[in-house]
Design a protein around this motif. Structure first.
Motif, PDB file in Angstrom:
ATOM      1  N   ASP A   1       0.839  -1.215   0.000  1.00 32.81           N
ATOM      2  CA  ASP A   1       0.000   0.000   0.000  1.00 32.81           C
ATOM      3  C   ASP A   1       0.869   1.258   0.000  1.00 32.81           C
ATOM      4  O   ASP A   1       0.626   2.199   0.739  1.00 32.81           O
ATOM      5  CB  ASP A   1      -0.969   0.006   1.195  1.00 32.81           C
ATOM      6  CG  ASP A   1      -0.254   0.114   2.540  1.00 32.81           C
ATOM      7  OD1 ASP A   1       0.984  -0.075   2.574  1.00 32.81           O
ATOM      8  OD2 ASP A   1      -0.923   0.399   3.540  1.00 32.81           O
TER       9      ASP A   1
ATOM     10  N   PHE B   1      -7.812  -1.282  -3.557  1.00 31.95           N
ATOM     11  CA  PHE B   1      -8.830  -0.846  -2.605  1.00 31.95           C
ATOM     12  C   PHE B   1      -8.925   0.679  -2.633  1.00 31.95           C
ATOM     13  O   PHE B   1      -8.012   1.382  -2.201  1.00 31.95           O
ATOM     14  CB  PHE B   1      -8.466  -1.315  -1.194  1.00 31.95           C
ATOM     15  CG  PHE B   1      -9.574  -1.174  -0.198  1.00 31.95           C
ATOM     16  CD1 PHE B   1     -10.675  -2.022  -0.234  1.00 31.95           C
ATOM     17  CD2 PHE B   1      -9.520  -0.179   0.775  1.00 31.95           C
ATOM     18  CE1 PHE B   1     -11.695  -1.903   0.694  1.00 31.95           C
ATOM     19  CE2 PHE B   1     -10.545  -0.045   1.700  1.00 31.95           C
ATOM     20  CZ  PHE B   1     -11.636  -0.911   1.656  1.00 31.95           C
TER      21      PHE B   1
ATOM     22  N   ASP C   1     -11.713   3.968  -1.962  1.00 28.25           N
ATOM     23  CA  ASP C   1     -12.999   4.490  -1.487  1.00 28.25           C
ATOM     24  C   ASP C   1     -13.895   3.393  -0.929  1.00 28.25           C
ATOM     25  O   ASP C   1     -15.091   3.300  -1.244  1.00 28.25           O
ATOM     26  CB  ASP C   1     -13.719   5.237  -2.617  1.00 28.25           C
ATOM     27  CG  ASP C   1     -12.956   6.485  -3.064  1.00 28.25           C
ATOM     28  OD1 ASP C   1     -12.141   6.986  -2.262  1.00 28.25           O
ATOM     29  OD2 ASP C   1     -13.162   6.929  -4.198  1.00 28.25           O
ATOM     30  N   GLY C   2     -13.296   2.521  -0.121  1.00 26.21           N
ATOM     31  CA  GLY C   2     -14.082   1.519   0.584  1.00 26.21           C
ATOM     32  C   GLY C   2     -14.444   0.285  -0.202  1.00 26.21           C
ATOM     33  O   GLY C   2     -15.228  -0.554   0.277  1.00 26.21           O
ATOM     34  N   ALA C   3     -13.903   0.107  -1.402  1.00 26.58           N
ATOM     35  CA  ALA C   3     -14.250  -1.059  -2.218  1.00 26.58           C
ATOM     36  C   ALA C   3     -13.026  -1.590  -2.953  1.00 26.58           C
ATOM     37  O   ALA C   3     -12.092  -0.837  -3.262  1.00 26.58           O
ATOM     38  CB  ALA C   3     -15.339  -0.690  -3.226  1.00 26.58           C
ATOM     39  N   TRP C   4     -13.041  -2.905  -3.218  1.00 29.07           N
ATOM     40  CA  TRP C   4     -11.987  -3.529  -4.015  1.00 29.07           C
ATOM     41  C   TRP C   4     -12.370  -3.477  -5.490  1.00 29.07           C
ATOM     42  O   TRP C   4     -13.446  -3.942  -5.872  1.00 29.07           O
ATOM     43  CB  TRP C   4     -11.773  -4.981  -3.585  1.00 29.07           C
ATOM     44  CG  TRP C   4     -11.062  -5.126  -2.281  1.00 29.07           C
ATOM     45  CD1 TRP C   4     -11.613  -5.432  -1.075  1.00 29.07           C
ATOM     46  CD2 TRP C   4      -9.652  -4.972  -2.062  1.00 29.07           C
ATOM     47  NE1 TRP C   4     -10.635  -5.476  -0.102  1.00 29.07           N
ATOM     48  CE2 TRP C   4      -9.425  -5.201  -0.668  1.00 29.07           C
ATOM     49  CE3 TRP C   4      -8.565  -4.661  -2.883  1.00 29.07           C
ATOM     50  CZ2 TRP C   4      -8.164  -5.122  -0.115  1.00 29.07           C
ATOM     51  CZ3 TRP C   4      -7.301  -4.579  -2.315  1.00 29.07           C
ATOM     52  CH2 TRP C   4      -7.099  -4.816  -0.954  1.00 29.07           C
TER      53      TRP C   4
ATOM     54  N   ARG D   1      -2.092   9.266  -1.848  1.00 32.75           N
ATOM     55  CA  ARG D   1      -2.821   8.337  -0.999  1.00 32.75           C
ATOM     56  C   ARG D   1      -2.134   6.974  -0.978  1.00 32.75           C
ATOM     57  O   ARG D   1      -1.487   6.573  -1.942  1.00 32.75           O
ATOM     58  CB  ARG D   1      -4.267   8.196  -1.478  1.00 32.75           C
ATOM     59  CG  ARG D   1      -5.089   9.452  -1.264  1.00 32.75           C
ATOM     60  CD  ARG D   1      -6.454   9.379  -1.916  1.00 32.75           C
ATOM     61  NE  ARG D   1      -7.260   8.229  -1.463  1.00 32.75           N
ATOM     62  CZ  ARG D   1      -8.505   8.016  -1.841  1.00 32.75           C
ATOM     63  NH1 ARG D   1      -9.099   8.860  -2.681  1.00 32.75           N
ATOM     64  NH2 ARG D   1      -9.168   6.962  -1.391  1.00 32.75           N
TER      65      ARG D   1
END
Length: 273
Positions: A161, A200, A202-205, A240
């Motif tokens: 990440d 990943f 905004d909260g989704a894969w 990010r």
């Protein structure tokens, strides 16, 4: 307090078997190989990510200087765990060794634990395809592009990440904008090539395709990097930390004759998602 003992440098399936049932984990200030051989092996996890995963599992982190422990005779090593941390039980792998010159093994460990009325659980080896799961075996598979075997031994998808960096924006020119991520120094870089992946955001894969390598068609990079294209995603992710997970190796990295040929291959790679 039940303390898990080991290097836990990959948090793979065998490591997690040792950690299961522990309430705390002993973490060394540096990888044991730095003290023993002068150099750490490539990382499968950054120290920060390892700490996050361990804490998420509800484990207390006990940081200790490996050089200090490596100099202690086995009996003093166990005395330290008992007196400094209040250990009432220990968990370790079948091949765990400890103390000065690695003089202690699980037989000696059991004797010492009994003398302190401490419990001991020695976890049997975890085997995948007939061989013991280990960090060194996972690193070797990763560098061969055998991501299916890597993920099976880890018990999760391998990934990272790292912060998204600005690139040459050639992906936008080709109609396939990418997330550019640079590997941290000392990190285990997968085999160069293209992978089916997921990212990943905004909260989704999101299903994705990741290229790892030196970008030979558009001007070689100074070091391998990760470039991930997420079909259908629109947005600014610069700066990010975007988690990327590698799922399947598609093909080797290679140099194309030009941008049109490269774009055509990228379109073909995307059919693998």
């Amino acid at each position: 307090m039940t303390i898990a003992l080991g290097s836990f440098d990959g948090l793979h399936a065998a490591h997690r078997a040792v950690l299961r049932g522990a309430t705390a984990v002993l973490l060394f200030s540096e990888h044991p190989q730095v003290t023993l051989r002068g150099q750490a092996p490539p990382q499968l996890l950054t120290n920060d990510e390892r700490a996050v995963r361990l804490q998420a599992a509800g484990l207390a982190l006990l940081h200790v200087d490996f050089a200090e422990l490596a100099a202690l005779p086995p009996a003093e090593f166990i005395a330290l765990l008992r007196e400094r941390y209040g250990a009432t039980g220990l968990r370790c792998g079948h091949n765990f060794r400890f103390g000065a010159k690695a003089a202690g093994d699980t037989t000696i460990l059991r004797e010492l634990c009994e003398s302190y009325s401490m419990s001991l659980t020695v976890v049997p080896q975890i085997v995948y395809r007939g061989e013991t799961v280990s960090s060194s075996r996972i690193r070797a598979a990763l560098q061969q592009g055998e991501i299916d075997q890597v993920n099976a031994m880890l018990g999760r998808a391998f990934g990272y990440d790292f912060p998204v960096k600005h690139g040459a924006r050639l992906g936008r020119v080709l109609g396939t904008p990418t997330l550019n991520q640079h590997f941290a120094p000392g990190y285990c870089v997968p085999k160069a090539g293209v992978y089916v992946s997921r990212a990943f955001v905004d909260g989704a894969w999101w299903p994705a395709v990741t290229n790892i390598g030196l970008r030979p068609t558009v001007g070689e990079a100074m070091a391998p990097r990760s470039e991930t294209h997420i079909p259908g995603f629109v947005g600014d992710l610069y700066g990010r930390r975007v988690p990327v997970r590698l799922l399947r190796f598609i093909r080797e990295e290679r140099k194309f004759a030009g941008m049109d040929e490269l774009k055509a291959q990228i379109m073909q790679d995307m059919q693998s998602i």
